[in-house]
Scaffold this active site. Structure first.
Site: not given
Ligand code: DAK
Length: 258
Positions: A65, A109, A112, A132
């Site tokens: 997300a 997400g 998921e 998360e």
């Molecule tokens: N959200 C927003 N931006 C994101 C992102 C995310 N999840 N993942 C990556 N980006 C963005 C980065 O901020 C970066 O943007 P700029 O800085 O260039 O503006 C760009 O994408 C490229 O990312 P990186 O520079 O970080 O790229 P790397 O190759 O170095 O790293 C990575 C890739 C995937 C390991 C890293 O980006 C990362 O750790 N991303 C976050 C992963 C994460 O923590 N995901 C979980 C998020 S919480 C629900 C439904 C769904 C959910 C909850 C409730 N309901 C139906 C109620 C879900 C929650 C989640 O998913």
């Protein structure tokens, strides 16, 4: 309909939805999820489509997300607006078979969303995870439930508590995905599989999907009972007669979806 965060395409009887927010690794912002819901509604309503493929880019199926969108939310705002809930359920409620074709990151997400599909075909560069916990939250779209059912408590617990990612080989070994293919073949393979499914009798396909899904909801005895009734009901269809007659006549069946 034109979309800003996804692309859609129809190949023969397969509807393809491609998540398309490359600048954010396909982070699942509210607008993307809403567009995904609309695209699924359109494919569900299109009688020409018998199976759907959901995919992303070579680098990311979806990195979760949108963290930038979620950061400032309060409990009250998330709860009262039922934050990104409605359209998410459209994936798991989709009656047509839906295959996730995953390359690159499928995190949070994104993982998921892939698990809401009926099965996952992954490229050899795929990485699955529920990170998360590293953000100070927990999976919110079924990660603690679906992942646990698919890979078992031990592996799910480790992934959810540590945020560790799983590569595609481990994901296949653990039962998270149906198989791994070379990245270059991912879409060809997924669309071919979807085409095969789309060539079956549509109502019988729905019954088969419905029956497998019962295995996640009810006891074994209740699930077997449910399956038996659905199995009996297939004998009321034209397509069962066609399928069995074609086998005996050594011909290909010509299913009529009735
Ligand atoms: N959200 C927003 N931006 C994101 C992102 C995310 N999840 N993942 C990556 N980006 C963005 C980065 O901020 C970066 O943007 P700029 O800085 O260039 O503006 C760009 O994408 C490229 O990312 P990186 O520079 O970080 O790229 P790397 O190759 O170095 O790293 C990575 C890739 C995937 C390991 C890293 O980006 C990362 O750790 N991303 C976050 C992963 C994460 O923590 N995901 C979980 C998020 S919480 C629900 C439904 C769904 C959910 C909850 C409730 N309901 C139906 C109620 C879900 C929650 C989640 O998913």
């Amino acid at each position: 309909m034109s979309y800003e965060n996804i692309k859609t395409e129809i190949q023969e009887h397969v509807g393809i939805i491609t998540l398309d927010r490359p600048e954010a690794l396909n982070a699942l912002c509210a607008d993307l999820i809403s567009e995904l819901g609309n695209a699924l509604d359109a494919f569900e309503a299109n009688d020409d489509i018998g199976c759907i493929v959901l995919t992303g880019s070579e680098k990311a199926f979806a990195a979760g997300a949108d963290i930038k969108e979620m950061e400032k939310k309060t409990f009250i705002s998330a709860y009262m607006e039922d934050f990104i809930t409605g359209d998410w359920e459209k994936v798991s409620n989709c009656r047509k078979p839906i295959i996730a074709a995953v390359a690159g990151f499928a995190l949070g997400g994104g993982c998921e969303l892939a698990m809401m599909c009926d099965f996952i075909i992954a490229a050899d560069n795929a990485k699955f995870g529920q990170p998360e916990i590293t953000l100070g939250t927990i999976p919110g779209a079924g990660g603690t439930q679906r992942l646990t059912r698919l890979v078992g408590k031990s592996k799910a617990m480790e992934m959810v508590l540590s945020g560790r990612m799983m590569d595609s080989e481990e994901a296949e070994r653990s039962g998270l995905i149906s198989r791994v293919v070379p990245l270059a073949n991912l879409m060809e393979d997924a669309v071919k599989t979807a085409g095969l499914i789309a060539s079956m009798s549509r109502p019988i396909t729905y019954l088969a999907k419905d029956s497998v899904n019962q295995a996640y909801e009810v006891s074994l005895a209740a699930g077997i009972h449910y399956e038996r009734r659905l199995f009996h009901s297939t004998f009321a269809s034209y397509d069962q007669k066609e399928g069995m007659a074609a086998f005996i006549a050594k011909k290909r069946p010509n299913f009529k979806n009735r």
